[in-house]
Enzyme design. Structure first.
Site, PDB file in Angstrom:
ATOM      1  N   GLY A  44       0.788  -1.228   0.000  1.00  0.00           N
ATOM      2  CA  GLY A  44       0.000   0.000   0.000  1.00  0.00           C
ATOM      3  C   GLY A  44       0.818   1.275   0.000  1.00  0.00           C
ATOM      4  O   GLY A  44       0.312   2.335   0.368  1.00  0.00           O
ATOM      5  N   LYS A  61      -5.673  -8.572  -8.928  1.00  0.00           N
ATOM      6  CA  LYS A  61      -6.778  -9.249  -9.613  1.00  0.00           C
ATOM      7  C   LYS A  61      -7.270  -8.408 -10.773  1.00  0.00           C
ATOM      8  O   LYS A  61      -7.169  -7.177 -10.734  1.00  0.00           O
ATOM      9  CB  LYS A  61      -7.941  -9.484  -8.630  1.00  0.00           C
ATOM     10  CG  LYS A  61      -7.565 -10.320  -7.437  1.00  0.00           C
ATOM     11  CD  LYS A  61      -7.424 -11.769  -7.828  1.00  0.00           C
ATOM     12  CE  LYS A  61      -6.801 -12.567  -6.695  1.00  0.00           C
ATOM     13  NZ  LYS A  61      -6.498 -13.945  -7.069  1.00  0.00           N
ATOM     14  N   HIS A  96       1.801   0.917 -13.160  1.00  0.00           N
ATOM     15  CA  HIS A  96       2.584  -0.259 -13.542  1.00  0.00           C
ATOM     16  C   HIS A  96       4.068   0.109 -13.467  1.00  0.00           C
ATOM     17  O   HIS A  96       4.464   1.180 -13.930  1.00  0.00           O
ATOM     18  CB  HIS A  96       2.217  -0.682 -14.964  1.00  0.00           C
ATOM     19  CG  HIS A  96       2.888  -1.954 -15.366  1.00  0.00           C
ATOM     20  ND1 HIS A  96       2.460  -3.198 -14.940  1.00  0.00           N
ATOM     21  CD2 HIS A  96       3.990  -2.187 -16.135  1.00  0.00           C
ATOM     22  CE1 HIS A  96       3.256  -4.129 -15.429  1.00  0.00           C
ATOM     23  NE2 HIS A  96       4.185  -3.541 -16.155  1.00  0.00           N
ATOM     24  N   ASN A 147       1.820   3.011  -2.574  1.00  0.00           N
ATOM     25  CA  ASN A 147       1.245   3.980  -3.520  1.00  0.00           C
ATOM     26  C   ASN A 147      -0.026   4.615  -2.950  1.00  0.00           C
ATOM     27  O   ASN A 147      -0.252   5.819  -3.112  1.00  0.00           O
ATOM     28  CB  ASN A 147       0.956   3.308  -4.865  1.00  0.00           C
ATOM     29  CG  ASN A 147       2.196   3.241  -5.736  1.00  0.00           C
ATOM     30  OD1 ASN A 147       2.634   4.254  -6.280  1.00  0.00           O
ATOM     31  ND2 ASN A 147       2.789   2.055  -5.837  1.00  0.00           N
ATOM     32  N   ASN A 192      -4.480   2.687 -13.123  1.00  0.00           N
ATOM     33  CA  ASN A 192      -3.566   1.713 -12.524  1.00  0.00           C
ATOM     34  C   ASN A 192      -2.150   2.261 -12.634  1.00  0.00           C
ATOM     35  O   ASN A 192      -1.870   3.087 -13.504  1.00  0.00           O
ATOM     36  CB  ASN A 192      -3.660   0.385 -13.292  1.00  0.00           C
ATOM     37  CG  ASN A 192      -2.747  -0.686 -12.719  1.00  0.00           C
ATOM     38  OD1 ASN A 192      -2.614  -0.821 -11.497  1.00  0.00           O
ATOM     39  ND2 ASN A 192      -2.093  -1.461 -13.576  1.00  0.00           N
TER      40      ASN A 192
HETATM   41  C1  GRF Z   1       3.878  -1.231  -7.421  1.00  0.00           C
HETATM   42  O1  GRF Z   1       5.151  -1.521  -7.911  1.00  0.00           O
HETATM   43  C2  GRF Z   1       2.903  -1.044  -8.556  1.00  0.00           C
HETATM   44  O2  GRF Z   1       3.494  -0.521  -9.711  1.00  0.00           O
HETATM   45  C3  GRF Z   1       2.442  -2.425  -8.829  1.00  0.00           C
HETATM   46  O3  GRF Z   1       2.379  -3.046  -7.574  1.00  0.00           O
HETATM   47  C4  GRF Z   1       3.278  -2.400  -6.665  1.00  0.00           C
HETATM   48  C5  GRF Z   1       2.468  -1.972  -5.491  1.00  0.00           C
HETATM   49  O4  GRF Z   1       3.240  -1.474  -4.445  1.00  0.00           O
HETATM   50  N1  GRF Z   1       1.216  -2.426  -9.598  1.00  0.00           N
HETATM   51  P1  GRF Z   1       2.560  -0.831  -3.179  1.00  0.00           P
HETATM   52  O5  GRF Z   1       1.598  -1.869  -2.591  1.00  0.00           O
HETATM   53  O6  GRF Z   1       1.822   0.403  -3.607  1.00  0.00           O
HETATM   54  O7  GRF Z   1       3.672  -0.538  -2.233  1.00  0.00           O
END
Ligand code: GRF
Length: 210
Positions: free
Chosen positions: A15, A95, A113, A17, A111
């Site tokens: 989490g 998912k 990536h 991000n 999203n």
């Molecule tokens: C990130 O690297 C994002 O790009 C990918 O999953 C990871 C999530 O990290 N989709 P976090 O849970 O936000 O720390």
């Protein structure tokens, strides 16, 4: 100003991000937005713990709790409706989002990536696999991409990208750490642009006004 973004975060993991977006909101960098709900398929997700710490409604909703896809997706849609969600940010959600949700939130699901899409995306390209593939391909550049979610993995229109140099000594782990740092920059920035109504999607293209 457009309607306030009432965001649901979908997250399966740490989490970080989600936290970066939330901090940008409470720190005043993103106005006209709030995180109203965090949903995880994983009861142990750090994202749920962070949400509870901030008093943000946090729900564990997993396909395994339901008899059918329809029941599961109806539960998700019900939770989104109950919290008046008008925007969804996937932040490490492992998912696929069902077509019924993509359809109900057309161009309102994003999203992040950890690579420069369209390279190194798609089914199976997640987490450390992405960075291992980038290092193995001896790419000179990598980075992060915020994109609109459509019916295919890592496929929708690109909203923002930031590039970093892959150093010769990089391992997947060192690269992942640097990419994660720029994710924390561009994801809040993308949400800010949506919240301020500065992103328009027309004829399959993103138009950003500053
Ligand atoms: C990130 O690297 C994002 O790009 C990918 O999953 C990871 C999530 O990290 N989709 P976090 O849970 O936000 O720390």
């Amino acid at each position: 100003m457009p309607d306030k973004l009432n965001i649901a975060i979908f997250a399966s993991g740490n989490g970080s991000n989600f936290r970066a977006i939330h901090e940008a909101i409470i720190g005043g960098k993103i106005r006209n937005a709030q995180i109203a709900l965090v949903i995880s398929n994983n009861s142990d997700a750090g994202a749920l713990e962070i949400a509870r710490g901030f008093n943000i409604p946090a729900m564990h909703i997993s396909r395994t709790q339901y008899r059918s896809d329809d029941e599961f997706n109806a539960t998700l849609i019900g939770a989104l409706a109950k919290h008046h969600i008008n925007f969804i940010a996937l932040a490490g959600y492992m998912k696929k989002i069902d077509a019924s949700i993509v359809g109900a939130f057309r161009n309102r699901i994003v999203n992040i990536h950890p690579a420069l899409l369209p390279k190194f995306g798609g089914n199976g390209m997640y987490g450390m696999y992405v960075h291992e593939a980038v290092v193995a391909a001896k790419e000179k550049l990598s980075g992060a991409t915020v994109h609109i979610v459509d019916d295919e993995y890592d496929h929708g229109i690109i909203v923002l990208q930031k590039t970093i140099v892959v150093e010769p000594a990089d391992t997947a782990e060192t690269l992942a750490a640097r990419v994660l740092n720029i994710e924390h920059e561009i994801y809040p920035e993308a949400i800010r642009l949506f919240a301020e109504g500065k992103i328009k999607i027309e004829n399959g293209k993103v138009i950003i006004s500053q």
